[in-house]
Design a protein around this motif. Sequence first.
Motif, short mmCIF file in Angstrom:
data_model
loop_
_atom_site.label_atom_id
_atom_site.label_comp_id
_atom_site.label_asym_id
_atom_site.label_seq_id
_atom_site.Cartn_x
_atom_site.Cartn_y
_atom_site.Cartn_z
N SER A 165 -12.63 7.98 0.64
CA SER A 165 -11.91 6.71 0.66
C SER A 165 -10.69 6.81 -0.26
O SER A 165 -10.77 6.59 -1.46
CB SER A 165 -12.82 5.56 0.19
OG SER A 165 -12.16 4.33 0.32
N THR A 166 -9.56 7.13 0.34
CA THR A 166 -8.34 7.38 -0.42
C THR A 166 -7.30 6.29 -0.14
O THR A 166 -7.51 5.40 0.69
CB THR A 166 -7.74 8.73 -0.01
OG1 THR A 166 -7.32 8.65 1.37
CG2 THR A 166 -8.75 9.85 -0.16
N GLY A 167 -6.19 6.38 -0.83
CA GLY A 167 -5.10 5.45 -0.57
C GLY A 167 -4.60 5.55 0.85
O GLY A 167 -4.24 4.54 1.47
N ILE A 168 -4.59 6.76 1.40
CA ILE A 168 -4.12 6.96 2.78
C ILE A 168 -5.01 6.22 3.76
O ILE A 168 -4.54 5.48 4.64
CB ILE A 168 -4.08 8.46 3.14
CG1 ILE A 168 -3.09 9.21 2.22
CG2 ILE A 168 -3.71 8.64 4.60
CD1 ILE A 168 -1.66 8.78 2.36
N SER A 169 -6.33 6.38 3.63
CA SER A 169 -7.25 5.70 4.55
C SER A 169 -7.29 4.21 4.27
O SER A 169 -7.35 3.39 5.20
CB SER A 169 -8.66 6.30 4.45
OG SER A 169 -9.22 6.12 3.15
N GLY A 170 -7.25 3.82 3.00
CA GLY A 170 -7.32 2.41 2.65
C GLY A 170 -6.13 1.62 3.16
O GLY A 170 -6.26 0.45 3.57
N ALA A 171 -4.96 2.25 3.18
CA ALA A 171 -3.76 1.57 3.66
C ALA A 171 -3.85 1.25 5.15
O ALA A 171 -3.25 0.29 5.63
CB ALA A 171 -2.53 2.43 3.38
N ARG A 172 -4.61 2.07 5.88
CA ARG A 172 -4.72 1.84 7.32
C ARG A 172 -5.40 0.51 7.63
O ARG A 172 -5.03 -0.17 8.60
CB ARG A 172 -5.46 3.00 7.98
CG ARG A 172 -4.69 4.33 7.91
CD ARG A 172 -5.17 5.33 8.94
NE ARG A 172 -6.51 5.83 8.69
CZ ARG A 172 -6.79 7.00 8.12
NH1 ARG A 172 -5.81 7.78 7.69
NH2 ARG A 172 -8.03 7.40 7.97
N CYS A 200 0.83 -1.20 0.00
CA CYS A 200 0.00 0.00 0.00
C CYS A 200 0.87 1.25 0.00
O CYS A 200 0.59 2.22 -0.73
CB CYS A 200 -0.92 0.01 1.22
SG CYS A 200 -2.13 -1.31 1.30
N LEU A 201 1.91 1.24 0.82
CA LEU A 201 2.79 2.40 0.90
C LEU A 201 3.49 2.66 -0.43
O LEU A 201 3.68 3.82 -0.82
CB LEU A 201 3.83 2.20 2.01
CG LEU A 201 3.27 2.10 3.44
CD1 LEU A 201 4.41 1.95 4.43
CD2 LEU A 201 2.42 3.31 3.78
N GLU A 202 3.86 1.59 -1.13
CA GLU A 202 4.48 1.76 -2.46
C GLU A 202 3.49 2.37 -3.44
O GLU A 202 3.86 3.21 -4.28
CB GLU A 202 4.96 0.41 -2.99
CG GLU A 202 6.23 -0.11 -2.36
CD GLU A 202 6.80 -1.29 -3.12
OE1 GLU A 202 7.12 -1.12 -4.32
OE2 GLU A 202 6.91 -2.38 -2.54
#
Length: 333
Positions: free
Chosen positions: A313-320, A111-113
Amino acid sequence: MSKIQDTEVRWGILGVGNVCEVKSAPAMNLVPNSKIAAVMRRSEEKVRDYAARHGVPKWYTSALELINDPEVNAIYIATPPYAHLELAKLAATAGKPVYVEKPMARMHAECLEMIAACEAANVPLYVAYYRRELPHFLKIKKLISQGTLGDIRTVHINLKQKLDASLITKVETNWRVNPELAGGGYFFDLASHQLDLLDFFFGKITQANGFASNQAKTYEAEDIVTGSFVFESGVLGTGNWCFTTSENAEIDQTIIYGSKGKISYETFGKGEFVLETDEKGIEKFSFDLPKHIQEPLIKTIVGDLLGTGTCQSTGISGARANWVMDQLVKEKI
């Protein structure tokens, strides 16, 4: 501010499998200023069939060819999680916004990548946690924010499902129970929705610990997970997931407890929940859900891309959600 240099979103979809039949893709042609421009699947027979049935003008068997199609200005990745990172990087390199199915990837590191690739290319990244925009969950969020439950104390997830006997003969073709393809088993597929929804209600989880095991030995992935977690807001939570119970033990229940009352709901059921407070007793709420369940979220994505709205619902929230799941299955029994 508009995030694309167009007046409409023209989607290119990678991996038109079951999720694209009703849940997601058809909504892209219903939301104003949005349409499907092209679809891709490795099987020519299947992608031609999908394009014909859904009236899509172009189809591909190559992901890169679809991504580089000049008519396509946004990419929806609807493949199993193992391909999300690679495809997101390709889309970002092409300068095209990314909407990816959940779970966002197989593990938090991936996710971080994905986030880094999209930030480097200055393209937005969204994740298909569509429950954030469904009416009954928006109502629950409002009741919490209004203080109807008082101070939130704790939340408990209880999900039990029987083992599908037919799965024994389908393990080789069921990507959801193959850790190499999905990151884990049904826990990763289903708990990701539940944990993201709690993130929506209470903010991010900062601590999580759990135990995972493969009790039934039907497939390689874990089939039972238990754990506890702490939200940044101070709320405490627990979860118990088992996918090999008896039929009469099946349950999908999350309960939120506050100082003035509680709310119980099914994550994967109808648009219903029950509110019980000291002041008013039991109240039942029911909402109609859209035929294409991702439509409300897709509408917010289109608005965000065109500068007329925002998406939650973004990559930041989804990665959590991936981070929490990683913590809960870290200890194998």
